[in-house]
Design a protein around this motif. Sequence first.
Motif, mmCIF file in Angstrom:
data_model
loop_
_atom_site.group_PDB
_atom_site.id
_atom_site.type_symbol
_atom_site.label_atom_id
_atom_site.label_comp_id
_atom_site.label_asym_id
_atom_site.label_seq_id
_atom_site.Cartn_x
_atom_site.Cartn_y
_atom_site.Cartn_z
ATOM 1 N N LEU A 114 0.853 -1.194 0.000
ATOM 2 C CA LEU A 114 0.000 0.000 0.000
ATOM 3 C C LEU A 114 0.883 1.236 0.000
ATOM 4 O O LEU A 114 1.853 1.320 0.764
ATOM 5 N N ARG A 115 0.523 2.190 -0.849
ATOM 6 C CA ARG A 115 1.192 3.491 -0.844
ATOM 7 C C ARG A 115 0.123 4.572 -0.780
ATOM 8 O O ARG A 115 -0.960 4.429 -1.350
ATOM 9 N N GLY A 116 0.431 5.657 -0.096
ATOM 10 C CA GLY A 116 -0.504 6.765 -0.006
ATOM 11 C C GLY A 116 -0.039 7.774 1.019
ATOM 12 O O GLY A 116 1.079 7.682 1.552
ATOM 13 N N THR A 117 -0.905 8.735 1.288
ATOM 14 C CA THR A 117 -0.589 9.811 2.228
ATOM 15 C C THR A 117 -1.678 9.879 3.281
ATOM 16 O O THR A 117 -2.869 9.941 2.946
ATOM 17 N N PHE A 118 -1.271 9.872 4.532
ATOM 18 C CA PHE A 118 -2.233 9.934 5.634
ATOM 19 C C PHE A 118 -2.674 11.394 5.799
ATOM 20 O O PHE A 118 -2.381 12.053 6.783
ATOM 21 N N ALA A 119 -3.416 11.860 4.793
ATOM 22 C CA ALA A 119 -3.764 13.283 4.713
ATOM 23 C C ALA A 119 -5.159 13.589 5.226
ATOM 24 O O ALA A 119 -5.516 14.750 5.411
ATOM 25 N N GLY A 120 -5.978 12.549 5.425
ATOM 26 C CA GLY A 120 -7.326 12.793 5.909
ATOM 27 C C GLY A 120 -8.266 13.248 4.803
ATOM 28 O O GLY A 120 -8.014 13.037 3.622
ATOM 29 N N PRO A 121 -9.372 13.870 5.171
ATOM 30 C CA PRO A 121 -9.624 14.491 6.479
ATOM 31 C C PRO A 121 -10.033 13.533 7.588
ATOM 32 O O PRO A 121 -10.064 13.917 8.756
ATOM 33 N N GLY A 122 -10.362 12.287 7.264
ATOM 34 C CA GLY A 122 -10.840 11.373 8.289
ATOM 35 C C GLY A 122 -9.711 10.694 9.041
ATOM 36 O O GLY A 122 -8.570 10.628 8.575
ATOM 37 N N PRO A 123 -10.022 10.138 10.233
ATOM 38 C CA PRO A 123 -9.018 9.400 11.008
ATOM 39 C C PRO A 123 -8.875 7.980 10.485
ATOM 40 O O PRO A 123 -9.675 7.505 9.679
ATOM 41 N N LEU A 124 -7.868 7.287 10.968
ATOM 42 C CA LEU A 124 -7.644 5.883 10.637
ATOM 43 C C LEU A 124 -7.450 5.123 11.945
ATOM 44 O O LEU A 124 -6.474 5.344 12.660
ATOM 45 N N GLY A 125 -8.410 4.270 12.260
ATOM 46 C CA GLY A 125 -8.324 3.531 13.512
ATOM 47 C C GLY A 125 -8.293 4.428 14.728
ATOM 48 O O GLY A 125 -7.644 4.114 15.726
ATOM 49 N N GLY A 126 -8.979 5.575 14.644
ATOM 50 C CA GLY A 126 -9.012 6.508 15.761
ATOM 51 C C GLY A 126 -7.860 7.487 15.794
ATOM 52 O O GLY A 126 -7.824 8.371 16.657
ATOM 53 N N ILE A 127 -6.911 7.368 14.862
ATOM 54 C CA ILE A 127 -5.746 8.259 14.817
ATOM 55 C C ILE A 127 -6.030 9.390 13.838
ATOM 56 O O ILE A 127 -6.404 9.150 12.686
#
Length: 427
Positions: A114-127
């Motif tokens: 998997l490649r990508g950017t943790f840019a949101g706007p939503g959380p991931l697993g509460g983070i």
Amino acid sequence: MSEEEEQSARAAAKVQEAAANVQHVTKRRQRITADRADAVARRYFDALSAHDLDAAVAMWADGGRENVRGQVDVTAPEGVRDFIGELFGAVPDVRFELLSTTTEDDRCAVQWRLRGTFAGPGPLGGIEPTGHPLTLEGIDLLTVRGGLIHANDAFPDSISLPRQIGMMPAQGSTADQRLLGAFNTKTRLTSRLSSAEPRLVAERVWLVQGQPGRCNVYLLEDEGGVTLFDAGARTMTRAVAGAGARLGGIRRIVLGHGHTDHRGVAPALGVPVLCHPDEVQDAEGSGGFRYWPADLAGLPLGARQLQRLLHRYAWDGGPVKISDTVREGDEVAGFRVVDLPGHAPGLIGLWRESDRLALCSDCFYTLDMWGRDCPPRAPAATYNYDSEQARASIRKLAALEPEAAWPGHAKPATGDVRAQLERAAEL
């Protein structure tokens, strides 16, 4: 029509029939190929990379289970939709690269990146999104039937995510080494405080004793491993598990009774747990609280306050599922079960005739309310299901004339055990 023309017509019909059969077989093969587990898996990951939520969810059978180990356990369609939707909302540019696939029957293992950017706007697993780039790998094991996904057991590289987003220090960094050192120091300290080495107290019988309450857990050598008799306090879990492993592995647990300080380690060990039929309710339920007086009334005030805390924070490991039952006369690791009810409705002991050894749980005590040694005594009435029955059970145990009687806490009764127990029954 001449005979020659009839033969020509029949030949043409056979050719047409053969062509139709070939077309049918070709379509069937195409359909089978499309329904193969690896083909479905590839289309599924293509849909994920295309961010086509509807297409991805449509590839699931209703009730199919998505189990991302240690993180997510949901069912299709809505649970899967929510899970994938959260991923798209947290990593809006997510893409999957299939590194390899391995297929056997209806199961396909997919190694992915998997490649990508943790840019949101939503959380991931509460983070909350951090803006960090991500590169993660993992393996999904998909079960496919009839062209639909019925299960996916996913095993992602869970440790890389917190490192990449800054929740944990980079591997091998100075901060990582300091964190590792602090953890090892804590482990060594807690090991010294909570561990107790098993000691051999009789032939094929080992004892682990732990605090608080000097709880006794007996490890009985049994067919290459050990059977536990009683499960002590939750605080003893690591010591008991380690002792059992060194003695060949814990095969099962037999509870002397179901009180909180006798089922403590059982839920954590993952082995079959047995008890008397009359103890199932308490082992799987309140741990004795159902028949104890409210707030342990009847105990001295200080002891009452202390023991309420111990039940909750030290002794009790919680309810445990009972897989089978034992009762008077049954054999357990070379011992015979003896019913000793009273302190608990289904309290049992174990008796070995060859050396007149009794392991008797809380039939009697050799410590007082404050943990100090004392001669054998009857259990405190506050904790008893039936105090008169408890005294009768002490007399029953005395009549066996044990050479040694090991209780659920503290030291054994030795010497003139019968006389000591008979006195305890009268006090």
